[in-house]
Write an enzyme that holds these catalytic residues in place. Structure first.
Site, short mmCIF file in Angstrom:
data_model
loop_
_atom_site.label_atom_id
_atom_site.label_comp_id
_atom_site.label_asym_id
_atom_site.label_seq_id
_atom_site.Cartn_x
_atom_site.Cartn_y
_atom_site.Cartn_z
N ARG A 93 0.83 -1.22 0.00
CA ARG A 93 0.00 0.00 0.00
C ARG A 93 0.86 1.26 0.00
O ARG A 93 0.46 2.29 -0.51
CB ARG A 93 -0.88 0.03 1.25
CG ARG A 93 -1.78 -1.13 1.43
CD ARG A 93 -2.58 -0.95 2.71
NE ARG A 93 -3.03 0.42 2.84
CZ ARG A 93 -4.04 0.92 2.15
NH1 ARG A 93 -4.64 0.19 1.27
NH2 ARG A 93 -4.41 2.17 2.31
N CYS A 117 -7.31 -4.23 2.21
CA CYS A 117 -6.22 -4.65 3.07
C CYS A 117 -6.87 -5.40 4.24
O CYS A 117 -7.98 -5.10 4.66
CB CYS A 117 -5.48 -3.40 3.56
SG CYS A 117 -4.42 -3.74 4.95
N ARG A 122 -8.98 1.28 4.67
CA ARG A 122 -7.78 2.10 4.39
C ARG A 122 -7.88 2.90 3.08
O ARG A 122 -7.10 2.70 2.16
CB ARG A 122 -6.53 1.23 4.41
CG ARG A 122 -6.32 0.58 5.78
CD ARG A 122 -5.08 -0.26 5.81
NE ARG A 122 -3.89 0.58 5.94
CZ ARG A 122 -2.65 0.08 6.00
NH1 ARG A 122 -2.47 -1.22 5.89
NH2 ARG A 122 -1.61 0.87 6.13
N ASP A 307 0.57 -0.38 15.80
CA ASP A 307 1.46 -1.43 15.26
C ASP A 307 2.05 -2.31 16.36
O ASP A 307 2.73 -3.29 16.06
CB ASP A 307 2.59 -0.81 14.44
CG ASP A 307 2.06 -0.19 13.16
OD1 ASP A 307 2.80 0.58 12.52
OD2 ASP A 307 0.90 -0.45 12.81
N ILE A 329 -7.61 2.81 15.55
CA ILE A 329 -7.07 3.28 14.27
C ILE A 329 -7.65 2.51 13.09
O ILE A 329 -8.07 3.10 12.10
CB ILE A 329 -5.51 3.18 14.25
CG1 ILE A 329 -4.91 3.89 15.47
CG2 ILE A 329 -4.96 3.72 12.93
CD1 ILE A 329 -5.10 5.39 15.49
N ARG A 399 7.73 -8.86 5.14
CA ARG A 399 7.56 -7.47 4.68
C ARG A 399 8.13 -6.50 5.70
O ARG A 399 8.54 -5.39 5.35
CB ARG A 399 6.07 -7.17 4.48
CG ARG A 399 5.42 -7.97 3.38
CD ARG A 399 4.02 -7.48 3.13
NE ARG A 399 4.03 -6.02 3.10
CZ ARG A 399 2.94 -5.27 3.30
NH1 ARG A 399 1.79 -5.85 3.54
NH2 ARG A 399 3.01 -3.96 3.26
#
Ligand code: EPZ
Length: 424
Positions: A93, A117, A122, A307, A329, A399
């Protein structure tokens, strides 16, 4: 698809070297489109997302050379196409970050919409709205954003309804070469946004206020070249510290920066960890203790980072007591919960909350990664579970975590990557 095979029960001891921040290096690589001069970047993590971004820039005509010391030499003088194809954008993204630089430097861009996603819808509407306000003509159809501007973008007063990290970054980059001044209100304050601003200023941009919710950018005609060392990864740091806390061990994270994750360190102390730190290192000592469950609500920086949510939910599943986690979020960032339940975790989801009751132990199982941080939480659970855990689809992990099985193994974890294990 590669898998991780983990045998739980080993407390982690030793030192781990933290890599450069994924969420810093991705916007900084995109920002190299803004100058025709040479740029040299160091402390680059070796991650699939970095390779994808280099491939995306390369097919535009950017020259990228990896040096022996693993730094990257970049030159965007010969960019000859302004296109980010779906096949690259759908895997990452953050490719949307080339939109602002292409429009402001070359007056045109054709960038695929990122598409769905796992963790949420998003959208990228803020990115588009901001560029329109700066004078870009933008058409969003057939899955692509077609943007163009005659002459230069114009500075404007922009404001975000919701704090957006890459939205702030995209519009800050667009404003660097715009005519006049741009003010971004309700801007993201993440350290990675500041790292991008510091990088751009080192090339001659005029950006102030970053780190606060109002960023001011005075447009300049051109940027110079330069060299820059990317910030350490605060999420990788936090992930290893949580791993040590869950396994009751003691580790030192090196080449990192404690002031990037103050709230996370406070939460780990609340869980019973003993934390000490210096300029570029953090030691967590759990003294073989079982962690205590913690409660938190995710928020934009400097609040608790989304995160790190999945990693702390994994900690809560084996901690003593009840935990309550609220995710504000993203609308779908608890997919790791059902996988953790398969390992014996006691988690109840209700709306954007995850209620946990700590279990004395988890049991190894075959589980599936769904997104980057969810996969990290499954690996952490495998480190403490009884027996073997097989984590599938770990391309998600690749990733965002450089050499995770090597780093964990040298801390004493029993983990190996297997190309295609049968079920256990
Ligand atoms: C960045 O994503 C990070 N990625 C994410 O890290 C991180 O979780 C996120 O910021 C929040 O901190 C990178 O920096 C490459 P947002 P981003 O725009 O910028 C809504 C990881 O694990 N929104 O701050 O895409 C959005 O839906 C990744 O390393 C709009 O509605 O996130 C979300 O609810 C995952 N319209 C909220 O804002 C928009 O135009 C925050 O998203 C943009 C965003």
């Amino acid at each position: 698809m590669d898998k991780h095979l983990i045998r739980g029960g080993n407390p982690l001891y030793g030192e781990v070297k933290i890599s450069g921040a994924k969420n810093s290096v991705l916007p900084i690589l995109a920002a190299c489109l803004l100058t025709d001069q040479n740029v040299r970047l160091s402390n680059i993590p070796h991650l699939n997302d970095v390779t994808t971004t280099m491939e995306l820039l390369g097919q535009m005509g950017v020259k990228l050379t990896v040096q022996e010391d693993l730094s990257i030499e970049i030159n965007a003088k010969e960019v000859n196409n302004f296109y980010a194809p779906y096949k690259l954008v759908r895997t990452m993204r953050a490719s949307i970050l080339v939109l602002g630089p292409l429009v402001t430097k070359y007056g045109q861009a054709r960038v695929s919409l990122p598409g769905g996603c796992a963790i949420g819808h998003r959208p990228v509407d803020f990115h588009v709205l901001g560029l329109r306000k700066m004078g870009a003509d933008i058409d969003v159809k057939n899955g692509y954003i077609d943007a163009s501007v005659k002459g230069r973008l114009k500075g404007a007063e922009l404001s975000f309804d919701v704090v957006s990290v890459t939205g702030t970054e995209n519009l800050m980059m667009a404003a660097v070469l715009a005519e006049g001044t741009t003010v971004i209100k309700n801007a993201a304050r993440e350290p990675e946004v500041c790292d991008l601003a510091n990088f751009l200023n080192s090339l001659g941009a005029q950006i102030s206020g970053f780190g606060t919710s109002t960023i001011v950018i005075d447009g300049v005609d051109a940027l110079s070249g330069g060299s820059y060392r990317v910030l350490p990864d605060r999420v990788e740091t936090g992930t290893y510290l949580v791993a040590a806390a869950m396994t009751g061990g003691k580790i030192t994270a090196k080449n990192t920066s404690p002031d990037l994750l103050t709230v996370v360190l406070e939460k780990l102390e609340e869980a019973g960890a003993n934390i000490s730190f210096g300029k570029d290192w953090i030691t967590l000592d759990m003294r073989k203790e079982r962690p205590k469950a913690v409660n938190f609500t995710t928020e934009p920086y400097p609040g608790f980072p989304t995160d790190m949510q999945a990693q702390f939910l994994a900690l809560n599943t084996i901690a003593s007591g009840k935990g309550e986690i609220t995710e504000t979020i993203f609308e779908n960032r608890f997919m790791h919960a059902q996988e953790l339940r398969r390992m014996g975790a006691n988690i109840k989801l209700s709306g954007n909350k995850a209620y946990s009751v700590g279990a004395p132990h988890l049991t190894g199982a075959q589980v599936m990664a769904t997104d980057l941080r969810a996969s990290a939480s499954l690996v952490l659970a495998g480190l403490v579970a009884r027996g073997q855990t097989l984590v599938d689809r770990i391309y998600h992990i690749d990733r965002g975590y450089e050499c995770i099985e090597e780093k964990l193994a040298q801390l004493g974890a029993d983990i190996k990557r297997i190309p295609d294990a049968s079920s256990i």
